[in-house]
Design an enzyme around this catalytic site. Structure first.
Site, short mmCIF file in Angstrom:
data_model
loop_
_atom_site.label_atom_id
_atom_site.label_comp_id
_atom_site.label_asym_id
_atom_site.label_seq_id
_atom_site.Cartn_x
_atom_site.Cartn_y
_atom_site.Cartn_z
N HIS A 28 0.84 -1.19 0.00
CA HIS A 28 0.00 0.00 0.00
C HIS A 28 0.88 1.25 0.00
CE1 HIS A 28 -2.43 -3.27 1.60
NE2 HIS A 28 -3.52 -2.57 1.33
N LEU A 118 -8.74 -2.77 10.73
CA LEU A 118 -8.83 -1.33 10.97
C LEU A 118 -9.66 -1.01 12.22
CD1 LEU A 118 -9.19 0.08 7.35
CD2 LEU A 118 -7.16 -0.02 8.80
N GLU A 157 -9.28 7.07 7.48
CA GLU A 157 -10.74 7.05 7.45
C GLU A 157 -11.29 5.68 7.84
OE1 GLU A 157 -10.08 10.79 5.14
OE2 GLU A 157 -9.08 8.84 5.17
N GLY A 158 -10.62 4.63 7.37
CA GLY A 158 -11.10 3.28 7.66
C GLY A 158 -11.14 3.00 9.14
N ASN A 187 -7.16 12.16 4.14
CA ASN A 187 -6.97 12.25 2.68
C ASN A 187 -8.26 12.03 1.90
OD1 ASN A 187 -7.35 9.34 2.28
ND2 ASN A 187 -5.31 9.09 3.16
N ILE A 189 -9.87 9.43 0.99
CA ILE A 189 -9.87 8.37 -0.03
C ILE A 189 -9.91 7.01 0.66
CG2 ILE A 189 -8.50 7.22 -1.82
CD1 ILE A 189 -9.72 9.79 -2.80
N HIS A 261 -3.95 3.69 -3.41
CA HIS A 261 -4.07 3.20 -2.03
C HIS A 261 -3.39 1.86 -1.81
CE1 HIS A 261 -5.83 1.95 1.81
NE2 HIS A 261 -6.13 0.81 1.21
N ARG A 353 -19.40 -18.90 38.13
CA ARG A 353 -19.17 -17.44 38.05
C ARG A 353 -18.93 -16.86 39.44
NH1 ARG A 353 -24.94 -14.16 37.57
NH2 ARG A 353 -26.15 -15.58 38.86
N GLU A 408 -18.33 -4.10 24.36
CA GLU A 408 -17.58 -5.35 24.44
C GLU A 408 -16.34 -5.37 23.56
OE1 GLU A 408 -21.79 -6.34 25.64
OE2 GLU A 408 -20.88 -5.26 23.95
N HIS A 470 -29.25 -15.11 23.94
CA HIS A 470 -28.24 -15.04 24.99
C HIS A 470 -27.66 -16.41 25.34
CE1 HIS A 470 -29.70 -11.01 25.34
NE2 HIS A 470 -29.01 -10.74 26.44
#
Length: 656
Positions: A28, A118, A157-158, A187, A189, A261, A353, A408, A470
């Site tokens: 890239h 990302l 941006e991603g 940028n 893009i 890119h 738990r 989460e 759930h």
């Protein structure tokens, strides 16, 4: 500031990046070409770091969240003196190269985190910044500061479009993480074209609403970037987003377009780019001598930063021997305190738990650097820390119990960032079914070998009335499929103690604890040495005989079911095995496996989840006593009856 040196570094970053990508025929080029000035000034003028020691505890951290732009990072690491060579760069994206396609933690000197998915990078940065505040509150004294550094990140941006960045950045703003500074490569893009086709919100207003300071500038104004960072540092009660307008693929013939890119420029465009940079198109992997001179002259400055810190640390260590002991223990991942483990009588009815909650507080006393929290389910997960420190807040940054809110994915990524920072051992908690939200971060933690502990409760259909949304079915199999992730499903309160001990002792992998909502009885164990045997993944709860007719492999609450079921079996000897860690058991010798399961036994598997992964244990599919459908809404026992998942039905199967 040596502007000539900075310009030479930026030019060299661009030269190295386009040649490495072109040679690899993959990569890239857009971000390295577009952000070279930022990398140059960041590593030359902004970061507190020493390339001679990439693990210096009080260094500033830099996270390349937009990991596809990895050649930007590798180039500046090489130029500034980290253990990345020019030959390494020439092997970009090749097998065994220290310059892989996306940055990988533990693989390349100076790389703080694995980035690629990302949004997770900036979330990891939030975790690092959070860890800095916690350690500063714990270790700094009125006269000595040994924790005082910043966390920087570069996003595109991603990263800002992905939901995890919203979760984490909202958390950062709420907690006023003022030492977090994020650069936004603006940028406009993305791969498919201008971001205007999908991403038109007002980023500045969004981040201001999160509680961030937002500054704006030009990616190519180096002095301006320095001033923006200075302004960011003056704002101590807000993280800062610095929006830098840029041109993707700057100097390339197709700059400013999506075409630059994510693929090599091609020989012709590489040559044209070099001409635009004033370079010889026939010279490859060019490094401007002024770039090397610049960082060579900086070497003494970098070393003096760490030298000064070491002197401060030595004085602090002498003045604070108990804190110094805790500091060392936290980085060595060893206990620095003591506490007795809870005890449970056979026959007592305790949800795992609940036993886990008891162990969290035991571990909190034993490990002063254990911190953790839940995604708004502290009471339900039983994950509240009652040991010293209290809840982490802006006014109590020494707090060890973290309120993550209903985030989460962000929670899991922040926890991984804290682990990467060092000096902190994080756990995080929610329901097992919501591991689906966390899975990308759990996978990344496993890839980075970070020992995050995931406390996941409500682990089966027995949670009952909340219904199939759930009630986890496929989650255990899904988690077991992640390489380097340990999944522990204890059968009773005593096994939960062992599970926590195994989890806390892990140093190179994350651990999932799968825990019941419902009470389960504490059962007697035929293996008198079971606490050692279980460390191999499984042990014999009920022997049956030396050569049993049937062996039931059970996990979690189904161990109790199996013990109940065999009471209704006659004419057959039946062994019950608790397999707390399926993957670990499968790593043991064939001799050990036969000893646990029996030489010629018919094997039945009992687990309140899907059968995936268990097929190799049975000779007939009917012996998979599992659940391969979604659950129902109703009381837990009624749901089990409706699905035919009861001790009585298991008895029928054994007798068949």
């Amino acid at each position: 500031m040596d502007t000539k040196g900075i310009a030479a570094v930026a030019k060299s970053i661009r030269s190295l990046s386009i040649d490495a990508i072109q040679k690899a025929k993959s990569g890239h080029p857009g971000l390295p070409l577009g952000c070279a000035e930022l990398a140059a000034v960041l590593y030359g003028e902004i970061l507190k770091h020493n390339p001679e020691d990439s693990k210096w505890a009080d260094r500033d951290r830099f996270v390349l969240s937009a990991g596809h732009g990895s050649m930007l990072l590798y180039s500046v690491l090489y130029l500034s003196g980290y253990k990345v060579s020019l030959e390494d760069i020439k092997k970009f994206r090749q097998i065994d190269s220290v310059c892989p396609g996306h940055p990988e933690f533990g693989w390349t000197d100076g790389v703080e985190n694995t980035s690629g998915p990302l949004g997770q990078g900036v979330a990891l940065a939030v975790g690092m910044a959070l860890a800095e505040t916690m350690m500063a509150a714990k270790y700094n004294t009125k006269t000595r500061k040994i924790v005082d550094h910043y966390t920087y990140a570069l996003v595109g941006e991603g990263c800002l479009e992905e939901g995890v960045s919203s979760e984490a950045c909202s958390f950062a703003g709420h907690n006023k993480l003022g030492k977090l500074i994020v650069f936004y490569d603006q940028n406009k893009i993305s791969i498919d074209g201008s971001t205007d086709i999908t991403f038109t919100e007002d980023i500045a207003k969004r981040y201001e609403a999160y509680g961030w300071q937002v500054l704006k500038g030009d990616m190519y104004n180096v002095k301006g970037i320095l001033k923006l960072v200075e302004k960011a540092k003056k704002c101590t009660d807000k993280p800062t987003l610095i929006m830098l307008k840029s041109v993707i693929g700057k100097y390339a013939p197709n700059q400013g377009t999506s075409a630059v890119h994510g693929e090599p420029l091609g020989d012709e465009k590489v040559a044209a780019t070099k001409k635009n940079l004033g370079l010889n198109p026939e010279e490859f992997f060019y490094v401007d001598p002024d770039a090397l001179r610049y960082f060579n002259e900086k070497k003494e400055v970098f070393e003096s930063l760490q030298k000064n810190w070491k002197e401060e640390f030595a004085a602090w260590e002498k003045e604070n021997p108990e804190l110094a002991k805790q500091w060392k223990s936290s980085f060595d991942n060893i206990a620095d305190g003591d506490s007795e483990e809870p005890t449970y009588e056979v026959g007592a009815s305790v949800a795992t738990r609940t036993a886990s909650g008891d162990m969290i507080n035991t571990m909190g006393l034993r490990y002063s650097y254990l911190v953790g929290g839940s995604a708004d389910l502290k009471g339900s997960n039983k994950s509240g820390m009652k040991c010293d420190g209290g809840t982490y807040t802006v006014k109590n940054q020494a707090g060890r119990s973290i309120e993550y809110g209903i985030r989460e994915f962000g929670m899991a990524s922040i926890a991984a960032g804290m682990s990467l920072h060092g000096g902190i051992r994080p756990f995080c908690a929610t329901y097992l079914v919501f591991s689906d939200y966390m899975r990308p971060s759990i996978r990344l933690a496993a890839l980075m070998k970070q020992p995050v502990i995931y406390d996941l409760t409500h682990d089966s259909i027995y949670l009952g009335e909340d219904g199939p949304t759930h009630q986890p079915i496929e989650q255990l199999a899904s988690l077991r499929a992640i390489p380097n992730l340990q999944v522990l499903r204890p059968g009773d309160a005593e096994e939960t103690i062992s599970a926590w001990n195994m989890a806390i002792e892990s140093k190179d992998h994350p651990v999932v604890l799968s825990l019941t909502r419902q009470n389960v009885p504490v059962y007697s164990k035929d293996d008198s040495n079971w606490k050692e045997t279980i460390k191999s993944g499984a042990y014999i709860v009920k022997n049956g005989s030396d050569n049993p007719d049937v062996t039931i492999i059970a996990t979690g609450s189904e161990v109790c079911m199996a013990l109940e079921a065999i009471e209704k079996v006659s004419g057959k000897t039946v062994r019950v095995v608790s397999m707390m860690d399926k993957n670990l058991f499968e790593q043991q010798s064939e001799e050990f496996q036969k000893k646990i399961l029996g030489e010629n036994s018919r094997v039945i598997v009992a687990e309140a989840g899907c059968s995936t992964g268990w097929e190799g244990y049975v000779s007939s599919k009917k012996d998979l006593f599992t659940i391969n459908r979604f659950g129902e809404s109703g009381p837990g026992k009624k749901v089990a009856e409706a699905l035919g998942f009861t001790a009585s039905k298991l008895s029928d199967l054994i007798n068949s």
